[in-house]
Design an enzyme around this catalytic site. Structure first.
Site, short mmCIF file in Angstrom:
data_model
loop_
_atom_site.label_atom_id
_atom_site.label_comp_id
_atom_site.label_asym_id
_atom_site.label_seq_id
_atom_site.Cartn_x
_atom_site.Cartn_y
_atom_site.Cartn_z
N HIS A 40 -4.95 36.11 91.01
CA HIS A 40 -6.14 35.76 90.24
C HIS A 40 -7.18 36.87 90.37
O HIS A 40 -7.07 37.74 91.24
CB HIS A 40 -6.74 34.42 90.69
CG HIS A 40 -6.85 34.24 92.18
ND1 HIS A 40 -7.60 35.08 92.97
CD2 HIS A 40 -6.30 33.33 93.01
CE1 HIS A 40 -7.51 34.68 94.22
NE2 HIS A 40 -6.71 33.63 94.28
P1 TYD Z 1 -5.83 29.40 96.31
O1 TYD Z 1 -6.92 29.99 95.45
O2 TYD Z 1 -4.59 28.96 95.62
O3 TYD Z 1 -5.45 30.44 97.46
P2 TYD Z 1 -4.87 31.93 97.30
O4 TYD Z 1 -5.99 32.74 96.75
O5 TYD Z 1 -4.47 32.36 98.65
O6 TYD Z 1 -3.70 31.90 96.41
O7 TYD Z 1 -6.46 28.20 97.14
C1 TYD Z 1 -5.63 27.23 97.77
C2 TYD Z 1 -6.40 25.91 97.82
O8 TYD Z 1 -7.56 26.03 98.63
C3 TYD Z 1 -6.88 25.45 96.45
O9 TYD Z 1 -6.69 24.04 96.38
C4 TYD Z 1 -8.35 25.75 96.44
C5 TYD Z 1 -8.73 25.66 97.91
N1 TYD Z 1 -9.83 26.56 98.31
C6 TYD Z 1 -11.05 26.03 98.67
O10 TYD Z 1 -11.25 24.80 98.63
N2 TYD Z 1 -12.05 26.88 99.05
C7 TYD Z 1 -11.87 28.22 99.11
O11 TYD Z 1 -12.82 28.97 99.49
C8 TYD Z 1 -10.60 28.77 98.72
C9 TYD Z 1 -10.36 30.26 98.73
C10 TYD Z 1 -9.60 27.89 98.33
#
Ligand code: TYD
Length: 134
Positions: free
Chosen positions: A49
């Site tokens: 992303h």
């Molecule tokens: P995600 O964005 O998929 O992680 P990555 O960037 O490692 O792929 O996030 C995983 C889960 O955590 C998703 O349900 C959103 C949650 N999350 C939060 O609640 N707060 C945060 O600061 C982050 C980064 C993720």
């Protein structure tokens, strides 16, 4: 657009070990709003992303992982395996983290609170938008 760059944190080493200092606004180029860390994964690719608002510094504090980023023009790859170094990512950078070692702990330092609406999760849409971005 601000540039992707390596940041090196001051490290105080003596016979007891190493102490690495990370001060918001000083060692990283923004005030810190949020930290999160990723561990316990393996072969999965994470991230995939870009963020419209958040800037990040990524620090692998234990083990190793790789980081692939795209700024809309070029792709860059980094090996993250040094606790006293981070990679600064300005807003609007596509990021993928992968090849985590079993013991990897990836610390992510962010300039904003979490807001899911600021994420771009479609790479083609990101690249298209970046053709007109400055
Ligand atoms: P995600 O964005 O998929 O992680 P990555 O960037 O490692 O792929 O996030 C995983 C889960 O955590 C998703 O349900 C959103 C949650 N999350 C939060 O609640 N707060 C945060 O600061 C982050 C980064 C993720």
């Amino acid at each position: 657009m601000r540039k992707i760059k390596k940041v090196i944190f001051p490290t105080h080493s003596d016979e007891r070990g190493n102490l690495v200092v990370v001060e918001g606004g000083k060692d990283i180029p923004f005030p810190i709003a949020r930290l999160f860390y990723i561990y316990g994964g393996g072969a999965e690719v994470r991230g995939c992303h870009a963020n419209r608002e958040s800037e990040f510094v990524l620090v692998n504090v234990h083990g190793s992982c790789k980081l692939r980023v795209h700024d809309g023009k070029q792709e860059h790859e980094f090996m993250l395996n040094t606790p006293s170094e981070g990679i600064y990512l300005p807003k609007m950078i596509w990021k993928e983290m992968y090849d985590f070692s079993d013991d990897a702990v990836l610390l992510c330092i962010a300039s904003t609170p979490y807001l899911s609406e600021e994420y771009i999760r479609d790479k083609e849409a990101f690249l298209k938008e970046m053709r007109n971005y400055e």
